[in-house]
Structures are given as structure tokens and as C-alpha cells.
Design a protein around this motif. Sequence first.
Motif, PDB file in Angstrom:
ATOM      1  N   UNK A  10      49.094 -13.210  20.949  1.00  0.00           N
ATOM      2  CA  UNK A  10      49.848 -13.820  22.040  1.00  0.00           C
ATOM      3  C   UNK A  10      50.508 -12.799  22.933  1.00  0.00           C
ATOM      4  N   UNK A  11      50.577 -11.557  22.499  1.00  0.00           N
ATOM      5  CA  UNK A  11      51.122 -10.515  23.368  1.00  0.00           C
ATOM      6  C   UNK A  11      50.001 -10.002  24.270  1.00  0.00           C
ATOM      7  N   UNK A  63      49.626  -7.236  25.863  1.00  0.00           N
ATOM      8  CA  UNK A  63      49.221  -5.849  25.625  1.00  0.00           C
ATOM      9  C   UNK A  63      48.282  -5.781  24.421  1.00  0.00           C
ATOM     10  N   UNK A  64      48.531  -6.633  23.419  1.00  0.00           N
ATOM     11  CA  UNK A  64      47.649  -6.647  22.262  1.00  0.00           C
ATOM     12  C   UNK A  64      46.271  -7.181  22.622  1.00  0.00           C
ATOM     13  N   UNK A  84      44.469  -4.278  23.878  1.00  0.00           N
ATOM     14  CA  UNK A  84      44.059  -3.397  22.781  1.00  0.00           C
ATOM     15  C   UNK A  84      42.820  -3.949  22.083  1.00  0.00           C
ATOM     16  N   UNK A 120      46.699  -3.000  32.519  1.00  0.00           N
ATOM     17  CA  UNK A 120      48.115  -2.812  32.219  1.00  0.00           C
ATOM     18  C   UNK A 120      48.966  -2.983  33.467  1.00  0.00           C
ATOM     19  N   UNK A 152      49.407  -6.642  33.725  1.00  0.00           N
ATOM     20  CA  UNK A 152      50.403  -7.105  32.743  1.00  0.00           C
ATOM     21  C   UNK A 152      51.816  -6.810  33.237  1.00  0.00           C
ATOM     22  N   UNK A 198      55.644 -11.683  28.218  1.00  0.00           N
ATOM     23  CA  UNK A 198      54.250 -11.261  28.073  1.00  0.00           C
ATOM     24  C   UNK A 198      53.517 -12.214  27.137  1.00  0.00           C
TER      25      UNK A 198
END
Lengths: 214, 101
Positions: free
Chosen positions: B25-26, B28-29, B32, B78, B81, B91
Motif C-alpha cells: 500500500x505504500x 514507494x514500495x 521497489x 519517484x 510519488x 502515500x
Amino acid sequence: MNLAEGVQIVSFGLLSLMAIGAALGVVLLANIVYSAFLLGGVFISIAGLYLLLNADFVATAQVLIYVGAVNVLILFAIMLVNKRQAFVTVQRAWIRRVSTAVVCSGLFSLLAVMVASTPWSFSTGAAAGNGAIVTIGKHFFTDFLLPFELASVLLLMALIGAVVLARRELLPDDAIAPLQQPALTLPERPRELLAVGTTPPEATIARLPSDQNS
Amino acid sequence: MQLQYFLILAAALFCIGIFGLITSRNAVRVLMSIELMLNAVNLNLMAFSNYLDAQDIKGQVFTTFVIAIAAAEAAVGLAIVLAIYRNRDTVDMEQFNLLKW
């Protein structure tokens, strides 16, 4: 790579264990900073696997670009969007996790069966070995010249696009406002007035140029 | 060393990446996880280039292109984001419903 077969097998096993474990950590750990550092571990173990595959140049590029640039960029993004608050819980989130796990393991077993059952036609000639970088350079400047140049243009576009996206947005009236704004002044204390004390402010201001001259 | 080992490892990495892409749910993850999937594809290309195309290593050339484009993707992703975080102040992927009706 001039390594014995057993050494290759053992290092492949170690590197693959590192890669799989770190990738599971990236996906499953709750703290995202740990995930970012484990992602660096995945990149480094994949660079080791590239070395096992006789590709020194790409392994170096992997370490330089992924570990040195992408991972640091992700850490910067985590630092910039760091907000210590728990996400709102979603109803029946476990259904999504379980069904995704089922689909992913099914996809993995499908791919594994495909890999094991396909009759691969291995090349028999001598490997490129240490001359790989020369071969890559020849490819870049003969038959992959157009993609090479397009990649440079794409990198420039990504650079400018990232700057445009990430900078703070100017509101439209902020863009118009500087025309009517007075000249900018620094918010500092009037030191001469305090130092002079009882003298009236007009005299101080009148005396200022002579002070600067002397 | 066998080609199949590398291909199965790459398949495992790719499936882990898909799992993270869908369940995390993030934001940034999610990025990744996309990097994980790109690395799995790169590993596939390198294994094919070493075992099936040893003289004329085009797989390494493709891998270099994929690395360059992954770097550009990471930078733009990014930045997006960051822009969304400035807009929505979160986020969480569940609250990114700007384009949802």
C-alpha cells in the motif's frame, strides 16, 4: 568465468538464497527503510549472478546504476515522504493478499514447468568471455546505434520531466503578483537606531552615508 | 551450471515482484517491486545471452538498455510519488482515487 563447477554451484546457491530472501524482505517487511536496504542486497546479489554469467560489464553497470543511483534515489524518496502514521485499514484486505499469493505461486509453477520442459538449443561455440565489452561496444555503435541515441534522449527527457514534476507548483496569481510587489527587504533589526539611542531616526538616516564613507 | 536454474530464480523474483506490486500500500514500495520485476527480466536476458547466444551477446546489450530505462523510470516514478504526496498528503495507494469515478 574460470571457476570449477562446484564453486559455481555453491556461489549460485548462496547468491540465489540472498536474492530470494532479500526480495521477500522487500515485499513483506513492515518498515520501508529496511525494505530499501534489502533492495540494495537484491541488486548486489544479482550483480554477483551476472559475474557468474560471464558479464563483467553489466555487473559493474548494475552495481553503479542500481545500487549507486536507484537505491539512493529510493532512500531519498522515503526520506521526503516520511509520514509516521498508520494507513487506514481496508475491509477484507486478507482476501487480496491470499488471492495474489495463489495467483503468483500459480504463475511461478507455470513458468517453472515451462522452463523445465522446453528443449533449449544451447550454443556450442566459444563464449565471448573477456572480449564481451568489445562486442557490446560494437553492437552499440553498429546495429543498436538508433536505440542507443534514443536512450540518451530518453534520459534527458526523464531528467527534465522529473525536475518539472517534483518542483513545487507555482500558483497562477503567484506568478502574476511579483509585478505589483514592492522591492524585497530583508527582515532584520535596524541596528543603527538601537545603537544611537536618543538621536531621532531622521538624523541617523541622514548620517548613514557619511558613516559608510569614513 | 544450468540455464534452467537461472530461469527459475528469475521466475521466482518476478513472482515476488508481482506479489509486492499488488499487495503493498505504500507507493514507494510499489516502485521497489517494479525494480524487482525489472531485475528478474534482466536476469533472464543475461542467462539467455550466456547460454544460447554466447558469441554474439545481444542479451547484454538489451540488459544495458533495460537498466538505463529503469533508471529513468525510477526518477520519474519517484517524482510522481512526491507530487502526489504534496497533493494528497499521503502515500497510501488506496487513497489515490483522483481518476476513479
